[in-house]
Design a protein around this motif. Structure first.
Motif, PDB file in Angstrom:
ATOM      1  N   THR A  39       0.866  -1.163   0.000  1.00  0.00           N
ATOM      2  CA  THR A  39       0.000   0.000   0.000  1.00  0.00           C
ATOM      3  C   THR A  39       0.909   1.221   0.000  1.00  0.00           C
ATOM      4  OG1 THR A  39      -0.119   0.049   2.415  1.00  0.00           O
ATOM      5  CG2 THR A  39      -1.870  -1.127   1.259  1.00  0.00           C
ATOM      6  N   PHE A  40       0.355   2.360  -0.338  1.00  0.00           N
ATOM      7  CA  PHE A  40       1.160   3.561  -0.435  1.00  0.00           C
ATOM      8  C   PHE A  40       0.678   4.591   0.569  1.00  0.00           C
ATOM      9  CE2 PHE A  40       1.371   1.437  -4.501  1.00  0.00           C
ATOM     10  CZ  PHE A  40       2.737   1.386  -4.706  1.00  0.00           C
ATOM     11  N   LYS A  41       1.609   5.123   1.344  1.00  0.00           N
ATOM     12  CA  LYS A  41       1.321   6.161   2.330  1.00  0.00           C
ATOM     13  C   LYS A  41       1.885   7.473   1.810  1.00  0.00           C
ATOM     14  CE  LYS A  41      -0.215   3.243   5.394  1.00  0.00           C
ATOM     15  NZ  LYS A  41      -1.555   3.206   5.875  1.00  0.00           N
ATOM     16  N   GLU A  42       1.056   8.500   1.831  1.00  0.00           N
ATOM     17  CA  GLU A  42       1.470   9.823   1.368  1.00  0.00           C
ATOM     18  C   GLU A  42       1.554  10.775   2.551  1.00  0.00           C
ATOM     19  OE1 GLU A  42      -1.242  11.261  -1.526  1.00  0.00           O
ATOM     20  OE2 GLU A  42      -0.907   9.595  -2.891  1.00  0.00           O
ATOM     21  N   ALA A  43       2.533  11.671   2.510  1.00  0.00           N
ATOM     22  CA  ALA A  43       2.674  12.671   3.563  1.00  0.00           C
ATOM     23  C   ALA A  43       3.331  13.918   2.977  1.00  0.00           C
ATOM     24  CB  ALA A  43       3.499  12.136   4.711  1.00  0.00           C
ATOM     25  N   ILE A  44       2.989  15.048   3.534  1.00  0.00           N
ATOM     26  CA  ILE A  44       3.642  16.303   3.194  1.00  0.00           C
ATOM     27  C   ILE A  44       4.666  16.555   4.302  1.00  0.00           C
ATOM     28  CG2 ILE A  44       3.354  18.766   2.762  1.00  0.00           C
ATOM     29  CD1 ILE A  44       1.932  17.013   0.715  1.00  0.00           C
ATOM     30  N   VAL A  45       5.951  16.593   3.912  1.00  0.00           N
ATOM     31  CA  VAL A  45       7.041  16.653   4.879  1.00  0.00           C
ATOM     32  C   VAL A  45       7.961  17.809   4.509  1.00  0.00           C
ATOM     33  CG1 VAL A  45       8.954  15.326   5.870  1.00  0.00           C
ATOM     34  CG2 VAL A  45       6.918  14.146   5.103  1.00  0.00           C
ATOM     35  N   HIS A  46       8.543  18.448   5.519  1.00  0.00           N
ATOM     36  CA  HIS A  46       9.522  19.502   5.269  1.00  0.00           C
ATOM     37  C   HIS A  46      10.732  18.880   4.581  1.00  0.00           C
ATOM     38  CE1 HIS A  46      12.380  22.774   6.051  1.00  0.00           C
ATOM     39  NE2 HIS A  46      11.290  23.531   6.085  1.00  0.00           N
ATOM     40  N   LYS A  47      11.338  19.603   3.651  1.00  0.00           N
ATOM     41  CA  LYS A  47      12.408  19.036   2.828  1.00  0.00           C
ATOM     42  C   LYS A  47      13.618  18.596   3.645  1.00  0.00           C
ATOM     43  CE  LYS A  47      14.693  23.354   1.574  1.00  0.00           C
ATOM     44  NZ  LYS A  47      15.066  24.226   0.479  1.00  0.00           N
ATOM     45  N   ASP A  48      13.813  19.144   4.828  1.00  0.00           N
ATOM     46  CA  ASP A  48      14.931  18.745   5.673  1.00  0.00           C
ATOM     47  C   ASP A  48      14.668  17.413   6.379  1.00  0.00           C
ATOM     48  OD1 ASP A  48      16.196  21.080   4.959  1.00  0.00           O
ATOM     49  OD2 ASP A  48      15.515  22.180   6.738  1.00  0.00           O
ATOM     50  N   LYS A  49      13.429  16.983   6.465  1.00  0.00           N
ATOM     51  CA  LYS A  49      13.077  15.781   7.221  1.00  0.00           C
ATOM     52  C   LYS A  49      12.665  14.600   6.341  1.00  0.00           C
ATOM     53  CE  LYS A  49      12.083  18.368  11.215  1.00  0.00           C
ATOM     54  NZ  LYS A  49      12.797  18.172  12.404  1.00  0.00           N
ATOM     55  N   VAL A  50      12.910  14.678   5.038  1.00  0.00           N
ATOM     56  CA  VAL A  50      12.488  13.617   4.121  1.00  0.00           C
ATOM     57  C   VAL A  50      13.216  12.313   4.433  1.00  0.00           C
ATOM     58  CG1 VAL A  50      12.503  12.882   1.709  1.00  0.00           C
ATOM     59  CG2 VAL A  50      11.801  15.186   2.299  1.00  0.00           C
ATOM     60  N   LYS A  51      14.526  12.364   4.628  1.00  0.00           N
ATOM     61  CA  LYS A  51      15.299  11.143   4.914  1.00  0.00           C
ATOM     62  C   LYS A  51      14.850  10.493   6.209  1.00  0.00           C
ATOM     63  CE  LYS A  51      19.429  12.217   2.307  1.00  0.00           C
ATOM     64  NZ  LYS A  51      20.877  12.409   2.335  1.00  0.00           N
ATOM     65  N   ASP A  52      14.534  11.301   7.224  1.00  0.00           N
ATOM     66  CA  ASP A  52      14.049  10.764   8.484  1.00  0.00           C
ATOM     67  C   ASP A  52      12.710  10.056   8.312  1.00  0.00           C
ATOM     68  OD1 ASP A  52      16.283  11.863   9.721  1.00  0.00           O
ATOM     69  OD2 ASP A  52      15.205  13.687  10.310  1.00  0.00           O
ATOM     70  N   TYR A  53      11.827  10.652   7.505  1.00  0.00           N
ATOM     71  CA  TYR A  53      10.520  10.049   7.265  1.00  0.00           C
ATOM     72  C   TYR A  53      10.643   8.723   6.529  1.00  0.00           C
ATOM     73  CZ  TYR A  53       5.803   9.322   5.524  1.00  0.00           C
ATOM     74  OH  TYR A  53       4.591   8.769   5.233  1.00  0.00           O
ATOM     75  N   LEU A  54      11.516   8.671   5.535  1.00  0.00           N
ATOM     76  CA  LEU A  54      11.680   7.431   4.782  1.00  0.00           C
ATOM     77  C   LEU A  54      12.398   6.355   5.576  1.00  0.00           C
ATOM     78  CD1 LEU A  54      12.540   8.892   1.275  1.00  0.00           C
ATOM     79  CD2 LEU A  54      10.385   7.873   2.016  1.00  0.00           C
ATOM     80  N   ALA A  55      13.172   6.731   6.589  1.00  0.00           N
ATOM     81  CA  ALA A  55      13.874   5.758   7.407  1.00  0.00           C
ATOM     82  C   ALA A  55      12.966   5.103   8.437  1.00  0.00           C
ATOM     83  CB  ALA A  55      15.053   6.435   8.115  1.00  0.00           C
ATOM     84  N   GLN A  56      11.799   5.694   8.709  1.00  0.00           N
ATOM     85  CA  GLN A  56      10.852   5.126   9.676  1.00  0.00           C
ATOM     86  C   GLN A  56      10.327   3.794   9.170  1.00  0.00           C
ATOM     87  OE1 GLN A  56       7.657   7.837  10.028  1.00  0.00           O
ATOM     88  NE2 GLN A  56       8.768   9.293  11.320  1.00  0.00           N
ATOM     89  N   LYS A  57       9.902   2.953  10.122  1.00  0.00           N
ATOM     90  CA  LYS A  57       9.236   1.708   9.737  1.00  0.00           C
ATOM     91  C   LYS A  57       7.763   1.865   9.841  1.00  0.00           C
ATOM     92  CE  LYS A  57      12.000  -2.277   9.972  1.00  0.00           C
ATOM     93  NZ  LYS A  57      12.119  -3.597  10.453  1.00  0.00           N
TER      94      LYS A  57
END
Length: 57
Positions: A39-57
């Motif tokens: 499934t696909f999860k969408e989120a609006i994230v600040h550009k500085d926190k993109v790597k942190d968001y993608l690293a989450q499980k």
């Protein structure tokens, strides 16, 4: 005759446009442990926190 746009409106729109460029839409594929389907999860994230968001499980 058309009304001229006020200077304040132009400045406010330019400031909002500059701030919106700091955000990005991130789409992440998440696998279901039960079925194995993605499934696909969408989120609006600040550009500085993109790597942190993608690293989450």
């Amino acid at each position: 005759m058309a009304k001229a746009a006020s200077k304040n409106a132009k400045i406010k729109d330019a400031k909002a446009a500059a701030e919106s460029k700091n955000w990005t839409k991130v789409i992440r594929a998440v696998r279901s442990p039960k079925t194995g389907a993605y499934t696909f999860k969408e989120a609006i994230v600040h550009k500085d926190k993109v790597k942190d968001y993608l690293a989450q499980k």
